[in-house]
Design a protein around this motif. Structure first.
Motif, PDB file in Angstrom:
ATOM      1  N   ARG A 143      -8.404  -0.493  -0.704  1.00  0.00           N
ATOM      2  CA  ARG A 143      -7.619   0.633  -0.187  1.00  0.00           C
ATOM      3  C   ARG A 143      -6.859   1.344  -1.298  1.00  0.00           C
ATOM      4  N   PHE A 185       0.832  -1.203   0.000  1.00  0.00           N
ATOM      5  CA  PHE A 185       0.000   0.000   0.000  1.00  0.00           C
ATOM      6  C   PHE A 185       0.868   1.255   0.000  1.00  0.00           C
ATOM      7  N   GLN A 193      -8.699   3.661  -3.855  1.00  0.00           N
ATOM      8  CA  GLN A 193      -9.111   4.997  -3.423  1.00  0.00           C
ATOM      9  C   GLN A 193      -8.019   6.043  -3.669  1.00  0.00           C
ATOM     10  N   GLU A 216      -9.499  -6.545   0.135  1.00  0.00           N
ATOM     11  CA  GLU A 216      -9.437  -5.379   1.023  1.00  0.00           C
ATOM     12  C   GLU A 216      -8.291  -4.453   0.634  1.00  0.00           C
TER      13      GLU A 216
END
Length: 304
Positions: A155, A121, A158, A151
């Motif tokens: 994230r 991420f 976005q 999941e």
């Protein structure tokens, strides 16, 4: 049926080889491949993906490849792979791709040490912050050995400039495939398209609602891949499936030889689109009986 308005991240995104020779990139062969895709009318060209051997090239070679792809793609948007082991290098490659005129970039979380979800991420968060072009998330556990959770996709989707997710495949059973695509679709913003890779499952993925096929075979035989894609776009599930099933012997060769790269590279050599050897050593294309089997199959399928 594929949803949404036409964008760079919809339809057929064709991923060509980056042919090699003893001195480096075979620029003439690469240009031939790119122009062939542009002439066929693919929706985008994905240069320097796994099929383009990006991990084997220097930064200078990757910059040159990006420049050639953009120059010879005509009006077709070009997506450039920017994956690298270090975030520092990914940022430099992203800058190079943008300077070359790329319409978008493709990023896989490459690693030597296994990455955590938080590390992946952070990579996308850092890179998207500096981009002026859209990004496709490259989910390819076969090469990266990292598996995205839904999941984590949620994230990352976005983040600014994220516009597509390239998933590694869908279940074989059509209802399960649709359920898988719908589950991911519910988690990501509507402007983020979902793309299928893994050519054998492309028709299933497109029929299940994926908006784009990130295609290996499309990078060499675009008309065959376009026929499947356009059938799915028209909602003709039966025809898209039939055209894909016709290529089943080719998909079987992909499985037999550890993936698509060696097979597609040998096919390019056999069709005179690249010179032997075209892969970066120690990789090798098919030889002997395997090569003869492929040559007969290309003739049988009338792939030219």
């Amino acid at each position: 049926m594929i949803r949404g308005q036409p964008t760079m991240f919809s339809g057929l995104s064709a991923f060509p080889l980056t042919p090699m020779n003893q001195s480096g990139i075979d620029e003439a062969a690469f240009v031939r491949l790119v122009e062939r895709l542009a002439d066929a009318g693919v929706d985008s060209i994905g240069a320097l993906g796994s099929t383009g051997s990006y991990a084997y090239l220097t930064r200078a070679e990757r910059m040159r490849t990006a420049q050639l792809a953009v120059k010879h793609a005509g009006e077709v948007p070009v997506i450039i792979g920017i994956g690298a082991l270090r975030t520092r290098d990914v940022l430099a490659l992203a800058e190079d791709a943008q300077k070359a005129g790329a319409s978008g970039v493709l990023l896989a979380p490459m690693s030597y040490q296994k990455l955590s979800a938080d590390e992946v991420f952070a990579l996308y968060e850092t890179v998207t912050r500096s981009l002026s072009v859209p990004l496709c998330v490259y989910d390819n556990p076969t090469t990266t050995h990292f598996e995205f959770s839904d999941e984590l996709h949620e994230r990352i989707a976005q983040l600014p400039n994220v516009r597509s997710i390239k998933i590694p495949g869908v279940p074989v059973e059509p209802r399960a495939a649709r359920a898988r695509v719908e589950r991911l679709r519910a988690l990501v913003p509507p402007q983020v398209t979902i793309g299928v890779s893994g050519d054998a499952l492309a028709a299933t993925g497109l029929n299940a609602g994926c908006e784009v096929w990130y295609s290996v075979i499309g990078g060499l035989f675009p008309r065959a891949a376009l026929a499947i894609t356009r059938a799915a776009q028209a909602g003709d599930v039966q025809e898209a499936t039939r055209l894909s099933e016709r290529l089943r012997p080719l998909w079987a060769l992909f499985d037999q030889h550890g993936g698509s790269l060696r097979v597609v590279a040998a096919a390019a050599e056999l069709r005179g689109l690249a010179e032997h050897p075209t892969l970066p050593l120690p990789l090798k294309t098919l030889e002997g009986a395997d090569r003869q089997q492929l040559a007969a199959l290309l003739d049988e399928l009338d792939l030219a």
